[in-house]
Scaffold this active site. Sequence first.
Site, PDB file in Angstrom:
ATOM      1  N   ASN A  46       0.982  14.300   6.490  1.00 59.87           N
ATOM      2  CA  ASN A  46       1.591  13.006   6.783  1.00 59.87           C
ATOM      3  C   ASN A  46       0.492  11.944   6.742  1.00 59.87           C
ATOM      4  OD1 ASN A  46       2.797  10.743   7.896  1.00 59.87           O
ATOM      5  ND2 ASN A  46       3.706  11.817   9.632  1.00 59.87           N
ATOM      6  N   GLN A  86      -2.366   5.776   7.185  1.00 58.58           N
ATOM      7  CA  GLN A  86      -1.416   4.694   6.958  1.00 58.58           C
ATOM      8  C   GLN A  86      -1.385   3.741   8.144  1.00 58.58           C
ATOM      9  OE1 GLN A  86       2.516   6.047   6.085  1.00 58.58           O
ATOM     10  NE2 GLN A  86       3.362   4.003   5.756  1.00 58.58           N
ATOM     11  N   TRP A 126       0.266   9.285   8.165  1.00 64.05           N
ATOM     12  CA  TRP A 126      -0.004   8.692   9.464  1.00 64.05           C
ATOM     13  C   TRP A 126      -1.228   9.331  10.113  1.00 64.05           C
ATOM     14  CZ3 TRP A 126       5.424   8.351  12.283  1.00 64.05           C
ATOM     15  CH2 TRP A 126       6.237   7.456  11.586  1.00 64.05           C
ATOM     16  N   HIS A 157      10.160   9.248   4.008  1.00 66.57           N
ATOM     17  CA  HIS A 157       8.703   9.143   4.099  1.00 66.57           C
ATOM     18  C   HIS A 157       8.052  10.023   3.046  1.00 66.57           C
ATOM     19  CE1 HIS A 157       5.012   8.097   6.063  1.00 66.57           C
ATOM     20  NE2 HIS A 157       4.793   9.285   6.603  1.00 66.57           N
ATOM     21  N   CYS A 185       3.632   4.502   2.135  1.00 65.79           N
ATOM     22  CA  CYS A 185       3.164   5.892   2.136  1.00 65.79           C
ATOM     23  C   CYS A 185       3.234   6.511   0.748  1.00 65.79           C
ATOM     24  CB  CYS A 185       3.954   6.721   3.135  1.00 65.79           C
ATOM     25  SG  CYS A 185       5.709   6.781   2.813  1.00 65.79           S
TER      26      CYS A 185
END
Length: 565
Positions: free
Chosen positions: A341, A139, A343, A316, A145
Amino acid sequence: MGCGASQPAPPSPEVNPSEQVKAAPNGAGTMPPVLEEVPVNVMEEAKDRPKTGEEGAFELPESEFEDGRLGVIEAEAVENLRNNLALEEYYCDEDFPAENSSIFFSTCVETGIVWRRPYELQEEPRLFVDGASRRDVVQGALGDCWFLSSCAAVARNPKLIERVIPPDQVLSGDGYTGLIVCRFWRFGEWVLVCVDDRLPTKEGEVIFARSSEPCEFWVALLEKAYAKLHGSYEALGGGQSMDAMVDLTGGLAERFDMEDTPDKKKLYRLLLKASRHGAFITSSRKKDRPWKPLWHDDGDWRMAYKTDDHGLVEGHAYTVTGVARVNHNDMGSICLIRVRNPWANSAEWNGDWCDSDEKWMGVSEEQRKKLGRTALSDGEFWMSYEDFCDQFEEVSICTIGPDFDQDGTVDYVGQVKAIKGEWVKGKSAGGSRNDFEKFATNPQYLLTIEETDSDEESEGTSSVLVAVMQEHRRSHRNMGVKMLQIGLVLYRTDDPERRLPGAHFYYNYEEGSSGTYINFREVLSRLELEPGYYVVIPATFQPECPGHFMVRVYSPKPFSLKRLD
């Protein structure tokens, strides 16, 4: 939330005095004989879907549905674009230009953005490097997300990702045109979205989604095509993962809210079996603090959403990448969930069963190897199922086909049929059963069940899944389609040629429904039906709400579906 009161019943028709009290088909007590004139008591309710936590400071205004073709192009038009390019000319998308207008729908302005093509960023750019993988998805500075966690989930089946963004498109060299085509499933059909390959960058780095492999660009270009379908990058801020998974697969998705799921053990069994059989699973984090602006002062969504004391991010969306049971030397059998995640960095769970937790020493090396456990700062981690339920608000499961018995596996589909319809204001937009007479004006569809399932547990019934999806395709770049609170109800009938009148609902219980009306894109109901005739009634909660919808029906046995005029 809204609800309605019970209604006075009309005079009941003549009945045989010897008629006995019988059980209500939906299991809600018993249904009294009509002779006693005891009406069915219905109080319909509705609720709004929860915010995801990624919504920006500016919310996209909503409008009624119009043409719904935003960003969509026909195959012939794509070929014309390619053929009309001059020698060594690269495609530039005039409908989604390399400007701030393609990034923002609001009044935000960002300086310092340079749009570059992949070959300007890497010497040998490629769409895919060794196929698609969940680990590819990283991301960027955008709060999408919900979409990227879905991309990572679907990437467990690389062939599905390659159907969405075909791998035979080159980013440099022979045959390169700068034109990229993606496919998304939208309201019952696969549609094409065409973009150029110019990406917004700062200081030579892609600012939104990217791949973990620097020379791989399928993640960034797929995100751009999805942004065009929604009108802008900013319009991707805040959404439902189950919608994105359906857009990427054409499958069926269902959301399970932790607070509304008291039997957590049953949910774990569902997740375990669904994971083993290739389902796509995402989850979203609880949001305790007020949401913050999508575009932070320094232009990065991630700076506005710090990790909490547990290493997790509020509001998230994550990808569920594994579900397993392990045997611990001292603790016995432990239920674990692996979460990622998007990220893809060190923002990871730091509680029990995290990468560095000593509890792993009580698990055999063979089990650890089988689980693919690593201690990398890659955003992927294991946690106990108990902690998962405590820390996450919901989990969404998407399967390519129906899961009739909700056991986590895709069941055999003998038939699938779909019919599109419309709620017309003043004519066929009757709203919920809080007004039986108005409810009767809704579109009605005759479902004829012809056979029972062949297994011994069917008990003379057939498994059926009925879903109603409301139109969701965008019409304008700066306006979203209004999402209605929708639901469906199914009744048995003895007259297959006649619509059910308002009087029918006073004294007859439904066979099944989708439950509380909600402004999700699609709602569904799993049913076990005996052979016979049934009427499916899709409805909005409030009356006089115009909109388009699609009824989808799945069953392992033959059935017919038609509109009752």
